[in-house]
Structure formats: structure tokens, C-alpha cells
Write a protein that holds these residues in place. Structure first.
Motif, PDB file in Angstrom:
ATOM      1  N   LEU A   9       0.687  -1.228   0.077  1.00 10.67           N
ATOM      2  CA  LEU A   9       0.195  -0.027   0.063  1.00 10.67           C
ATOM      3  C   LEU A   9       0.857   1.205   0.272  1.00 10.67           C
ATOM      4  O   LEU A   9       0.459   2.180  -0.928  1.00 10.67           O
ATOM      5  N   LEU A  10       1.782   1.237   0.766  1.00  3.88           N
ATOM      6  CA  LEU A  10       2.840   2.350   0.875  1.00  3.88           C
ATOM      7  C   LEU A  10       3.561   2.572  -0.529  1.00  3.88           C
ATOM      8  O   LEU A  10       3.636   3.677  -1.143  1.00  3.88           O
ATOM      9  N   LYS A  11       3.738   1.438  -1.347  1.00  4.79           N
ATOM     10  CA  LYS A  11       4.493   1.634  -2.600  1.00  4.79           C
ATOM     11  C   LYS A  11       3.391   1.997  -3.428  1.00  4.79           C
ATOM     12  O   LYS A  11       3.992   2.777  -4.409  1.00  4.79           O
ATOM     13  N   ASP A  12       2.338   1.794  -3.440  1.00  6.88           N
ATOM     14  CA  ASP A  12       1.073   2.080  -4.541  1.00  6.88           C
ATOM     15  C   ASP A  12       0.462   3.425  -4.219  1.00  6.88           C
ATOM     16  O   ASP A  12      -0.214   3.818  -4.987  1.00  6.88           O
ATOM     17  N   TYR A  13       0.642   3.938  -3.057  1.00  7.14           N
ATOM     18  CA  TYR A  13      -0.001   5.116  -2.654  1.00  7.14           C
ATOM     19  C   TYR A  13      -0.003   6.089  -3.638  1.00  7.14           C
ATOM     20  O   TYR A  13      -0.961   6.620  -4.223  1.00  7.14           O
ATOM     21  N   HIS A  14       1.236   6.365  -4.319  1.00 11.29           N
ATOM     22  CA  HIS A  14       1.312   7.712  -5.126  1.00 11.29           C
ATOM     23  C   HIS A  14       0.512   7.404  -6.482  1.00 11.29           C
ATOM     24  O   HIS A  14      -0.248   8.513  -6.665  1.00 11.29           O
ATOM     25  N   TRP A  15       0.707   6.043  -6.866  1.00  8.31           N
ATOM     26  CA  TRP A  15       0.000   6.254  -8.362  1.00  8.31           C
ATOM     27  C   TRP A  15      -1.353   6.045  -7.762  1.00  8.31           C
ATOM     28  O   TRP A  15      -2.299   6.325  -8.816  1.00  8.31           O
ATOM     29  N   PHE A  85       0.730   7.989  13.361  1.00 11.51           N
ATOM     30  CA  PHE A  85       1.668   7.028  14.113  1.00 11.51           C
ATOM     31  C   PHE A  85       3.097   6.993  14.161  1.00 11.51           C
ATOM     32  O   PHE A  85       3.879   6.667  14.823  1.00 11.51           O
ATOM     33  N   VAL A  86       3.411   7.822  12.946  1.00 13.10           N
ATOM     34  CA  VAL A  86       5.108   7.868  12.633  1.00 13.10           C
ATOM     35  C   VAL A  86       5.247   9.228  13.184  1.00 13.10           C
ATOM     36  O   VAL A  86       4.851  10.523  12.613  1.00 13.10           O
ATOM     37  N   THR A  87       5.973   9.356  14.297  1.00 15.05           N
ATOM     38  CA  THR A  87       6.487  10.705  14.793  1.00 15.05           C
ATOM     39  C   THR A  87       7.818  11.059  14.719  1.00 15.05           C
ATOM     40  O   THR A  87       8.121  12.305  14.782  1.00 15.05           O
ATOM     41  N   ASP A  88       8.847   9.858  14.639  1.00 18.85           N
ATOM     42  CA  ASP A  88      10.063  10.443  14.493  1.00 18.85           C
ATOM     43  C   ASP A  88      10.647  11.300  13.269  1.00 18.85           C
ATOM     44  O   ASP A  88       9.835  11.015  12.113  1.00 18.85           O
ATOM     45  N   GLU A  89      11.289  12.189  13.229  1.00 17.06           N
ATOM     46  CA  GLU A  89      11.506  13.207  12.343  1.00 17.06           C
ATOM     47  C   GLU A  89      12.033  12.636  10.983  1.00 17.06           C
ATOM     48  O   GLU A  89      11.812  12.693   9.796  1.00 17.06           O
ATOM     49  N   ARG A  90      12.931  11.539  11.205  1.00 16.53           N
ATOM     50  CA  ARG A  90      13.653  10.922  10.246  1.00 16.53           C
ATOM     51  C   ARG A  90      12.728   9.919   9.368  1.00 16.53           C
ATOM     52  O   ARG A  90      12.695   9.971   8.410  1.00 16.53           O
ATOM     53  N   GLU A  91      11.803   9.497  10.272  1.00 11.06           N
ATOM     54  CA  GLU A  91      10.968   8.642   9.750  1.00 11.06           C
ATOM     55  C   GLU A  91       9.644   9.081   9.014  1.00 11.06           C
ATOM     56  O   GLU A  91       9.393   8.602   7.896  1.00 11.06           O
ATOM     57  N   THR A  92       9.592  10.260   9.341  1.00  8.59           N
ATOM     58  CA  THR A  92       8.346  11.368   8.743  1.00  8.59           C
ATOM     59  C   THR A  92       9.250  11.589   7.627  1.00  8.59           C
ATOM     60  O   THR A  92       8.200  11.612   6.454  1.00  8.59           O
ATOM     61  N   GLU A  93      10.070  11.932   7.415  1.00  6.50           N
ATOM     62  CA  GLU A  93      10.669  12.344   5.986  1.00  6.50           C
ATOM     63  C   GLU A  93      10.878  11.249   5.074  1.00  6.50           C
ATOM     64  O   GLU A  93      10.469  11.441   3.807  1.00  6.50           O
ATOM     65  N   VAL A  94      11.267  10.146   5.412  1.00  5.50           N
ATOM     66  CA  VAL A  94      11.510   8.806   4.574  1.00  5.50           C
ATOM     67  C   VAL A  94      10.018   8.551   4.113  1.00  5.50           C
ATOM     68  O   VAL A  94       9.510   8.261   3.050  1.00  5.50           O
ATOM     69  N   LEU A  95       8.921   8.525   5.318  1.00  3.32           N
ATOM     70  CA  LEU A  95       7.633   8.235   4.825  1.00  3.32           C
ATOM     71  C   LEU A  95       7.009   9.269   3.730  1.00  3.32           C
ATOM     72  O   LEU A  95       6.291   8.857   2.832  1.00  3.32           O
ATOM     73  N   HIS A  96       7.141  10.690   3.933  1.00  2.00           N
ATOM     74  CA  HIS A  96       6.817  11.703   3.045  1.00  2.00           C
ATOM     75  C   HIS A  96       7.305  11.197   1.480  1.00  2.00           C
ATOM     76  O   HIS A  96       6.490  11.312   0.578  1.00  2.00           O
ATOM     77  N   TRP A  97       8.657  10.906   1.209  1.00  2.49           N
ATOM     78  CA  TRP A  97       9.103  10.675  -0.057  1.00  2.49           C
ATOM     79  C   TRP A  97       8.719   9.372  -0.491  1.00  2.49           C
ATOM     80  O   TRP A  97       8.381   9.268  -1.678  1.00  2.49           O
ATOM     81  N   LEU A  98       8.482   8.347   0.325  1.00  2.65           N
ATOM     82  CA  LEU A  98       7.791   7.117  -0.140  1.00  2.65           C
ATOM     83  C   LEU A  98       6.394   7.442  -0.445  1.00  2.65           C
ATOM     84  O   LEU A  98       6.024   6.953  -1.621  1.00  2.65           O
ATOM     85  N   LEU A  99       5.427   8.149  -0.105  1.00  3.90           N
ATOM     86  CA  LEU A  99       4.306   8.622  -0.573  1.00  3.90           C
ATOM     87  C   LEU A  99       4.334   9.321  -1.650  1.00  3.90           C
ATOM     88  O   LEU A  99       3.236   9.449  -2.461  1.00  3.90           O
ATOM     89  N   GLU A 100       5.498   9.936  -1.992  1.00  2.00           N
ATOM     90  CA  GLU A 100       5.533  10.850  -3.145  1.00  2.00           C
ATOM     91  C   GLU A 100       5.933   9.862  -4.476  1.00  2.00           C
ATOM     92  O   GLU A 100       6.253  10.294  -5.375  1.00  2.00           O
ATOM     93  N   GLY A 101       6.403   8.667  -4.037  1.00  3.35           N
ATOM     94  CA  GLY A 101       6.577   7.698  -5.139  1.00  3.35           C
ATOM     95  C   GLY A 101       8.096   7.531  -5.390  1.00  3.35           C
ATOM     96  O   GLY A 101       8.608   6.953  -6.472  1.00  3.35           O
ATOM     97  N   LYS A 102       9.080   8.214  -4.589  1.00  2.00           N
ATOM     98  CA  LYS A 102      10.375   8.081  -4.723  1.00  2.00           C
ATOM     99  C   LYS A 102      10.959   6.623  -4.293  1.00  2.00           C
ATOM    100  O   LYS A 102      10.476   6.147  -3.335  1.00  2.00           O
TER     101      LYS A 102
END
Length: 141
Positions: A9-15, A85-102
Motif C-alpha cells: 500500500l505504501l509503494k502503491d499510494y502515489h500512483w 503513528f509515525v512521529t520520528d522526524e527522520r521516519e516522517t521524512e522517509v515516509l513523505h518521500w515514499l508516499l511521493e513515489g520516490k
């Protein structure tokens, strides 16, 4: 939902998000461009459930498309509900870019980390999101 399904779901979120936007626009354009029949065509009785009826086939095709849109929306909302549920700054940044399809490699280059390290961060994100979804599913009973 298990961790592998959540990763998908994370991988497919962007498309899926992009597809919902485009499909909604195209379905609304189709609905606006439909014209009523006039003359003899409008007065003629139509067979109910006739498999050769082009209008019936078109309605069925569009219904399947709307169902697909709703399926994608449900997946998108599932992820969006777990973002808190994701509160760590580094994890939030990674999650943002994953959701952008990177890709993890792109994220690693962007953040100055190895793609393997990004993979470990992603695993922690998935664990947090899946753990919260399992506990919330138990509470719904």
C-alpha cells in the motif's frame, strides 16, 4: 493487514492517488457529455438485461470503474489514517518521500543515507503502522 500488504500500500499510494484524481475527472467528463436520445430512438422500448444492449454494457463498464475508484480510495484512506503513528522526524521524512513515489535509493541520496538504511527506516515505519492497525482492529470488536 500484515506488513507485506502494508508495504504494498505504501509503494502503491502515489500512483493510486494520481489514478483516483484522473479517473474521477474522466468519469465526470463522461457523465457531463452524455446526451439524451431523441425521436424514434427515445420512444423505442429497450430490452431489460439484453446482453447485446450497448447502453447496458456501458453502464456496467462505468460501474466497474467506480468500484475500482472506491477500492483505491479505501487504500489511500487506510494509509492516511495511520500517518499520525509515525512521529520520528527522520521516519516522517522517509515516509513523505515514499508516499511521493520516490525510490529508496533516491531517498537515500536525498538524505545522505544508504538505501539499506532507508530500508531499515521503512521497516520501522511499516512496523509502527501495522502494529497500530492491529491494535485498533482489536478495539473495534
Amino acid at each position: 493487514m500484515n506488513k507485506w500488504q502494508l508495504e504494498d500500500l505504501l509503494k502503491d499510494y502515489h500512483w493510486k492517488l494520481h489514478s483516483v484524481k484522473i479517473m474521477r475527472e474522466s468519469m465526470n467528463e463522461i457523465n457531463m457529455s452524455m446526451t439524451a436520445q431523441y425521436g424514434l430512438q427515445a420512444a423505442m422500448p429497450k430490452a431489460q438485461g439484453d446482453p447485446s444492449d450497448p447502453i447496458l454494457k456501458e453502464v456496467e463498464r462505468r460501474d466497474k470503474r467506480w468500484k475500482k475508484i472506491h477500492t483505491y480510495e479505501r487504500d489511500i484512506q487506510f494509509i492516511q489514517a495511520r500517518l499520525v503513528f509515525v512521529t520520528d522526524e527522520r521516519e516522517t521524512e522517509v515516509l513523505h518521500w515514499l508516499l511521493e513515489g520516490k525510490s529508496m535509493r533516491w531517498i537515500g541520496l536525498h538524505m545522505g543515507l544508504s538505501d539499506k538504511h532507508i530500508g531499515r527506516i521503512k521497516e520501522r515505519i511499516v512496523a509502527q503502522m501495522s502494529h497500530k492497525s492491529q491494535t485498533s482492529e482489536k478495539c473495534i470488536c
